[in-house]
Scaffold this motif. Structure first.
Motif, mmCIF file in Angstrom:
data_model
loop_
_atom_site.group_PDB
_atom_site.id
_atom_site.type_symbol
_atom_site.label_atom_id
_atom_site.label_comp_id
_atom_site.label_asym_id
_atom_site.label_seq_id
_atom_site.Cartn_x
_atom_site.Cartn_y
_atom_site.Cartn_z
ATOM 1 N N HIS A 97 -31.655 -6.005 -33.427
ATOM 2 C CA HIS A 97 -31.825 -6.146 -31.977
ATOM 3 C C HIS A 97 -30.680 -5.456 -31.249
ATOM 4 N N PRO A 98 -30.990 -4.601 -30.267
ATOM 5 C CA PRO A 98 -29.939 -3.810 -29.611
ATOM 6 C C PRO A 98 -28.881 -4.645 -28.895
ATOM 7 N N GLY A 99 -29.234 -5.879 -28.518
ATOM 8 C CA GLY A 99 -28.268 -6.706 -27.813
ATOM 9 C C GLY A 99 -27.254 -7.389 -28.712
ATOM 10 N N TRP A 100 -27.514 -7.415 -30.035
ATOM 11 C CA TRP A 100 -26.624 -8.139 -30.950
ATOM 12 C C TRP A 100 -26.318 -7.360 -32.219
ATOM 13 N N TYR A 158 -27.763 -5.616 -19.681
ATOM 14 C CA TYR A 158 -28.668 -6.738 -19.440
ATOM 15 C C TYR A 158 -30.092 -6.407 -19.883
ATOM 16 N N GLY A 159 -30.438 -5.136 -19.850
ATOM 17 C CA GLY A 159 -31.766 -4.734 -20.317
ATOM 18 C C GLY A 159 -31.958 -4.942 -21.810
ATOM 19 N N LYS A 160 -30.869 -5.155 -22.546
ATOM 20 C CA LYS A 160 -30.954 -5.363 -23.995
ATOM 21 C C LYS A 160 -30.991 -6.843 -24.372
ATOM 22 N N ARG A 161 -31.089 -7.727 -23.391
ATOM 23 C CA ARG A 161 -31.023 -9.165 -23.686
ATOM 24 C C ARG A 161 -32.214 -9.634 -24.504
ATOM 25 N N LEU A 162 -32.065 -10.755 -25.150
ATOM 26 C CA LEU A 162 -33.178 -11.399 -25.853
ATOM 27 C C LEU A 162 -34.160 -11.965 -24.831
ATOM 28 N N ARG A 163 -35.447 -11.797 -25.088
ATOM 29 C CA ARG A 163 -36.482 -12.316 -24.187
ATOM 30 C C ARG A 163 -37.086 -13.601 -24.758
ATOM 31 N N SER A 164 -37.923 -14.227 -23.965
ATOM 32 C CA SER A 164 -38.541 -15.486 -24.380
ATOM 33 C C SER A 164 -39.281 -15.337 -25.703
ATOM 34 N N ASP A 165 -40.039 -14.245 -25.846
ATOM 35 C CA ASP A 165 -40.781 -14.011 -27.093
ATOM 36 C C ASP A 165 -39.838 -13.849 -28.283
ATOM 37 N N ASP A 166 -38.680 -13.234 -28.031
ATOM 38 C CA ASP A 166 -37.705 -13.078 -29.112
ATOM 39 C C ASP A 166 -37.209 -14.434 -29.592
ATOM 40 N N PHE A 167 -36.867 -15.327 -28.648
ATOM 41 C CA PHE A 167 -36.388 -16.652 -29.031
ATOM 42 C C PHE A 167 -37.463 -17.418 -29.815
#
Length: 351
Positions: free
Chosen positions: A46-49, A18-27
């Motif tokens: 990006h580490p989450g994808w 969950y720490g690797k999720r996309l954040r608001s700034d990323d979107f």
């Protein structure tokens, strides 16, 4: 202490993912890209994808449609599902397979939709890179040309009995798609509820029943509101065909009165007196659908930090990852078609 011993490693893995999720700034940054191909190339870093997109050759995004996007990004969900399944105790395996059962339902409905559209079978899809032991014969479902062939492809799934019940009297007919969707979803939720009621107890059972129950309640409300908004001439006796025969905070009597309410306005007025009344100040179906997504997000976000951890810790994370995927697809489509993305929901998911 027992729960921590059984689920401590699983909980730690979930927190790391969950720490690797996309954040608001990323979107927001992705939404400012010039093309969907640029977005997907950036997601490689990006580490989450990155794991899933690393499997797609560079420069392969000459054309990117919704199907291609979701197929590529769904690979990440499969990878993460497999990594979490390694930490799940044996007794929790049946419930942990909820995503597989949902994927089987989607594949069956996709094949039925193709049959109803009169389209020829497409080439059988390549096997998934991650073996997830689906009970559906996916190749047979993709290649079927009759309803009986589709039913046979699902023989080993939880949907086989429902598909047999849906079979029309004539072999050249197909069941109504809306009714088929409702019946298969009913089989899915009935399967989950049987597992929860037979294998769990105490706090874990309570959390699981609430997670499933509130989803069913809200989906029943959405089905009724869609009919009243978009198909107001639908006979009241036809409403039962799209409702799930389960309730959590609602009652059968309340659902009956909701079906009999005069139009969408009458239904909204009645809903304001329900346990979910706080979400019905608006009189638009899309506002309620957004409330449903927000409710799912907030509930599952709370469960990530719940003490003690349980099998639902993993389920909650996978639900949140699914919502993140939905926002990501929305951002990609906003760039593709030059329209705004749903920034408010993206900020919630990426918060």
């Amino acid at each position: 202490m027992t729960a921590e011993m059984a689920y401590g490693a699983l909980s730690a893995k979930v927190r790391a993912l969950y720490g690797k999720r996309l954040r608001s700034d990323d979107f927001a940054r992705l939404a400012a890209r010039r093309s969907e191909a640029e977005i997907l190339d950036e997601l490689r870093q990006h580490p989450g994808w990155s794991r899933a997109l690393a499997l797609v050759p560079p420069g392969a995004w000459g054309y990117v449609g919704r199907v291609e996007v979701e197929r590529a990004l769904q690979e990440e969900l499969r990878l993460e599902y497999q990594s979490l399944a390694y930490y799940v105790p044996r007794e929790d395996k049946p419930l942990m397979q909820f995503q597989l059962r949902a994927a089987e339902r989607s594949a069956i409905l996709s094949a039925l939709r193709r049959l109803k559209a009169g389209l020829s079978p497409r080439e059988a899809p390549p096997p998934p890179r991650i073996a997830l032991h689906s009970r559906l014969d996916e190749a047979a479902a993709a290649a079927c040309t009759t309803y009986d062939q589709l039913t046979e492809a699902a023989r080993d799934t939880i949907y086989y009995s429902a598909l047999r019940q849906l079979r029309p009297p004539r072999t050249d007919e197909l069941p109504d798609f809306t009714r088929a969707d409702a019946v298969l979803r009913t089989a899915y939720y009935a399967h989950l509820l049987r597992i929860v009621r037979s294998q769990y107890q105490g706090r874990t059972q309570k959390v699981l029943l609430r997670a499933i129950g509130e989803q069913i309640d809200l989906l029943n409300i959405l089905h009724i509101l869609r009919l009243k908004t978009y198909f107001p001439q639908t006979p009241r006796e036809d409403y039962a065909g799209v409702l799930f025969p389960f309730q959590y905070r609602l009652t059968m009597d309340f659902l009956r009165r909701l079906c009999e309410a005069p139009g969408a306005e009458g239904a909204y007025e009645l809903l304001r007196e329900s346990p979910y009344g706080d979400c019905f100040d608006e009189t638009a179906v899309d506002a309620v659908e957004e409330y449903y997504q927000r409710a799912v997000f907030r509930f599952n976000k709370r469960q990530l930090s719940a003490v003690p951890p349980s099998i639902y810790t993993a389920i909650a994370y996978l639900e949140l990852k699914e919502l993140e995927l939905g926002v990501l697809v929305n951002v990609i489509e906003s760039v593709k078609y030059g329209v705004p993305y749903h920034a408010e929901f993206a900020n919630l998911v990426g918060g």
